[in-house]
Design a protein around this motif. Structure first.
Motif, PDB file in Angstrom:
ATOM      1  N   ASP A 298      42.721  44.176  39.947  1.00 41.80           N
ATOM      2  CA  ASP A 298      41.965  44.080  38.424  1.00 41.80           C
ATOM      3  C   ASP A 298      40.518  44.617  38.504  1.00 41.80           C
ATOM      4  O   ASP A 298      40.059  44.253  37.620  1.00 41.80           O
ATOM      5  CB  ASP A 298      42.448  42.899  37.927  1.00 41.80           C
ATOM      6  CG  ASP A 298      41.830  41.648  38.797  1.00 41.80           C
ATOM      7  OD1 ASP A 298      41.987  40.590  38.596  1.00 41.80           O
ATOM      8  OD2 ASP A 298      41.497  41.960  39.975  1.00 41.80           O
ATOM      9  N   GLY A 299      40.113  45.112  39.599  1.00 42.22           N
ATOM     10  CA  GLY A 299      38.714  46.092  39.105  1.00 42.22           C
ATOM     11  C   GLY A 299      37.475  45.619  39.430  1.00 42.22           C
ATOM     12  O   GLY A 299      36.513  46.034  39.241  1.00 42.22           O
TER      13      GLY A 299
ATOM     14  N   LEU B 182      31.678  42.254  38.519  1.00 45.23           N
ATOM     15  CA  LEU B 182      32.810  41.561  38.448  1.00 45.23           C
ATOM     16  C   LEU B 182      33.930  42.265  38.141  1.00 45.23           C
ATOM     17  O   LEU B 182      35.330  41.797  38.066  1.00 45.23           O
ATOM     18  CB  LEU B 182      32.818  40.364  37.727  1.00 45.23           C
ATOM     19  CG  LEU B 182      31.542  39.009  38.174  1.00 45.23           C
ATOM     20  CD1 LEU B 182      31.741  37.920  37.291  1.00 45.23           C
ATOM     21  CD2 LEU B 182      31.950  38.826  39.636  1.00 45.23           C
ATOM     22  N   GLY B 183      33.914  43.710  37.563  1.00 46.23           N
ATOM     23  CA  GLY B 183      34.886  44.101  36.966  1.00 46.23           C
ATOM     24  C   GLY B 183      35.489  43.592  35.594  1.00 46.23           C
ATOM     25  O   GLY B 183      36.972  43.680  35.495  1.00 46.23           O
ATOM     26  N   LEU B 184      34.580  42.797  34.908  1.00 46.24           N
ATOM     27  CA  LEU B 184      34.963  42.071  33.888  1.00 46.24           C
ATOM     28  C   LEU B 184      34.269  42.501  32.666  1.00 46.24           C
ATOM     29  O   LEU B 184      32.969  42.739  32.921  1.00 46.24           O
ATOM     30  CB  LEU B 184      35.308  40.620  34.007  1.00 46.24           C
ATOM     31  CG  LEU B 184      36.083  40.061  35.203  1.00 46.24           C
ATOM     32  CD1 LEU B 184      35.647  38.747  35.408  1.00 46.24           C
ATOM     33  CD2 LEU B 184      37.514  40.125  34.805  1.00 46.24           C
TER      34      LEU B 184
ATOM     35  N   GLN C 174      33.951  37.286  29.711  1.00 46.51           N
ATOM     36  CA  GLN C 174      34.806  36.745  30.515  1.00 46.51           C
ATOM     37  C   GLN C 174      34.019  36.059  31.737  1.00 46.51           C
ATOM     38  O   GLN C 174      34.652  35.507  32.690  1.00 46.51           O
ATOM     39  CB  GLN C 174      35.997  37.675  31.023  1.00 46.51           C
ATOM     40  CG  GLN C 174      36.904  37.916  30.031  1.00 46.51           C
ATOM     41  CD  GLN C 174      38.002  38.948  30.192  1.00 46.51           C
ATOM     42  OE1 GLN C 174      38.290  38.906  31.399  1.00 46.51           O
ATOM     43  NE2 GLN C 174      38.580  39.389  29.211  1.00 46.51           N
ATOM     44  N   ILE C 175      32.857  36.159  31.755  1.00 44.62           N
ATOM     45  CA  ILE C 175      31.933  35.863  33.006  1.00 44.62           C
ATOM     46  C   ILE C 175      32.338  34.197  33.363  1.00 44.62           C
ATOM     47  O   ILE C 175      32.583  33.960  34.387  1.00 44.62           O
ATOM     48  CB  ILE C 175      30.676  36.180  33.046  1.00 44.62           C
ATOM     49  CG1 ILE C 175      30.262  37.567  32.939  1.00 44.62           C
ATOM     50  CG2 ILE C 175      29.984  35.345  34.011  1.00 44.62           C
ATOM     51  CD1 ILE C 175      28.810  38.005  32.557  1.00 44.62           C
ATOM     52  N   GLY C 176      32.111  33.348  32.335  1.00 44.65           N
ATOM     53  CA  GLY C 176      32.112  32.130  32.435  1.00 44.65           C
ATOM     54  C   GLY C 176      33.509  31.588  32.973  1.00 44.65           C
ATOM     55  O   GLY C 176      33.643  30.907  33.709  1.00 44.65           O
TER      56      GLY C 176
END
Length: 553
Positions: A15-16, A100-102, A106-108
């Protein structure tokens, strides 16, 4: 930890998340988040000051970029064939999220899930980080000086410093590894001066050092310079002492991290690391280290710290050296912590403690070093008991964070210091809404003239009763006026909340009628109504509701 032959396809997460630093660099460049600097740049006098300007020059955080310096030189005229990346980990939240590829939002959630569901690493036999091995006489003749290590705070720092480190150590009793971000000064071709915080809530590596010292043994240490950002991000994060950061990194990447055993010491490191410095840290004596510009915003003066004797330097054939912008906040160092700490604090208060009404946690970044000042945002109408539970919880979660904690209501932007002062000025009574608790550790900060203990200040600046509306035009009028502003091609606007008026609970529907009449030219009718309500025997400025038994007409 499982073992598997090295297979490059395994490291690309489904997922990246970038599999290594150079994959991350390519993604930053594709997004327009990286600037290549090909002209000669002196690593000791120009590199950090140039990158620092994007924090000191008034740029918004979304304008900050990673810099890749491809033509690095030093004051002695030496040139380096290893590029230097700075700002590439967390010059902005967007750069961090790319690692993080996000998406940023969505980090938290990613951190919460990674800590709850870590993914153990897998061992490989061959690794890119060991394509080149420098040891023995070669290391003594030209070891650390072959790396383009910058001076972070020219004019104050005593040496070039490794800053974007993952210092890997192992508990000699449990065998659990720890990875922390600690500074390391160049001392000789094969010696570093390493600082691991010894304060309360300090470095896990320091706790390991204490155990090796008790055993009368040197402590193995591997300093990783550049790897998958998800792995690097675990270094400055405050996890439980006995939690293996490599497994948490696997949780962040949604795939196991491939690791390889070091060449000269019994530690494992990320197989896709750019550079790894292996060595042994003395436990019988310390040497002077510093001064160095620290993340609390002052120069850390000379202290006795650890000597690390380098036993090998391993690297890729074409590595990238990574450095980090620290010192005065905001900085890359503070962004690294802020984007991860804030959601973890919110998770702790809302889920672990069950504090009702908590909506946001914001750690103040400019100048205050992120850790000292915390703002909590609560839903309107939250009971004061819950507000105070939140204040106390935020002040005690980490020993180094929360010297000053202020609670505000949801209409206050906790990232706007002016709004905070406004809330303090009108919504807090310092006789009842302020509490000081003694005996707090002084934490991360300059040592000059400082006592080992200080106090915590908690303030409830939430809205505790109904108040009149905010005195700005209502939203629909401001929105319509902005369209006219833009049609007139006036200077570009950047609206800062509050930019329109809104209700705070103290209002009468009669006043809506007055206001509607005023905007439609009907003010004369309002005048007739108020004339009919004239009253004698009252003092000027007597509220109409008080004189009318709660009714104006």
């Amino acid at each position: 930890m499982s073992s598997t032959p090295h297979d490059r396809s395994r490291t690309a997460t489904a997922d990246g998340a970038p599999r290594d630093l150079q994959d991350h660099i390519a993604r930053l460049e594709a997004k327009g988040l990286l600037t290549r600097i090909d002209r000669p740049i002196n690593k000791d006098t120009e590199l950090h000051p140039l990158a620092r300007w994007q924090f000191q020059g008034g740029l918004h955080e979304d304008q900050r970029r990673a810099f890749l310096f491809t033509n690095v030189v030093d004051g002695d005229g030496q040139t380096y064939d290893i590029p230097v990346l700075i700002g590439g980990l967390a010059a902005s939240p967007e750069i961090y999220a790319t690692g993080l590829g996000l998406p940023v939002e969505q980090i938290g959630k990613a951190w919460t899930e990674a800590i709850a569901e870590p993914v153990p690493p897998v061992m490989v036999e061959q690794a890119p980080c060991q394509e080149v091995v420098i040891s023995g006489d070669t290391l003594k003749e030209k070891g650390l000086s072959r790396l383009p290590v910058p001076v972070s705070t020219p004019g104050f720092d005593a040496a070039p410093y490794l800053t974007a480190t993952l210092c890997v150590t192992k508990d000699p009793e449990s065998g659990v590894q720890n990875m922390g971000t600690y500074r390391a000064a160049l001392k000789s071709e094969n010696r570093l001066g390493v600082r691991m915080a010894s304060r309360l809530s300090g470095a896990g590596g320091y706790l390991h050092w204490e155990k090796y010292r008790a055993k009368g043994e040197k402590m193995p240490c591997a300093i990783v310079l550049g790897c998958a950002p998800a792995v690097l991000f675990t270094g400055p994060q405050k996890l439980q002492i006995d939690q293996d950061e490599m497994a948490v990194a696997g949780g962040l990447m949604r795939a196991p991290v491939e690791v390889v055993r070091c060449k000269t010491i019994d530690l494992v490191v990320p197989a896709d690391a750019e550079i790894v410095i292996e060595g042994l840290i003395d436990t019988d004596a310390l040497e002077p280290e510093g001064p160095f510009g620290e993340s609390h915003g002052h120069i850390a003066l000379e202290d006795y710290n650890m000597s690390m004797h380098v036993t090998a330097i391993t690297m890729k054939k074409k590595p990238v050296f990574v450095s980090i912008i620290s010192q005065v906040t905001p900085s890359e160092s503070s962004v690294l912590k802020k984007v991860a700490y804030e959601p973890l604090y919110l998770e702790h208060l809302s889920k672990v403690m069950g504090v009702r009404g908590i909506k946001r946690v914001v750690m103040h970044e400019p100048l205050t070093n992120l850790r000292k000042v915390i703002f909590l945002q609560f839903a309107r109408g939250t009971q004061q008991a819950e507000v105070w539970r939140g204040l106390q919880g935020a002040a005690t979660l980490q020993a180094q964070c929360g010297k000053l904690v202020i609670a505000v209501s949801e209409d206050i932007n906790p990232e706007n210091a002016d709004a905070i002062f406004w809330s303090l000025a009108y919504r807090s009574d310092f006789t009842h809404d302020l509490h000081v608790t003694p005996y707090r550790t002084s934490g991360h900060g300059p040592k000059s003239g400082r006592a080992p203990l200080e106090s915590t200040l908690l303030i409830d600046a939430t809205l505790k009763h109904a108040m009149p509306p905010l005195a700005l035009p209502k939203e629909q009028y401001m929105t319509a006026a902005r369209k006219i502003w833009e049609e007139l091609k006036l200077p570009s606007l950047t609206p800062q909340p509050p930019w329109h008026g809104y209700h705070l609970g103290d209002w009468d529907k009669r006043w809506d009628e007055y206001a509607d009449a005023a905007t439609s030219g009907g003010w004369r009718e309002t005048g007739e109504r108020t004339w009919a309500n004239r009253r004698g025997g009252v003092k000027p400025e007597t509220p109409v509701r008080d004189a009318s038994g709660g009714h104006g007409e």
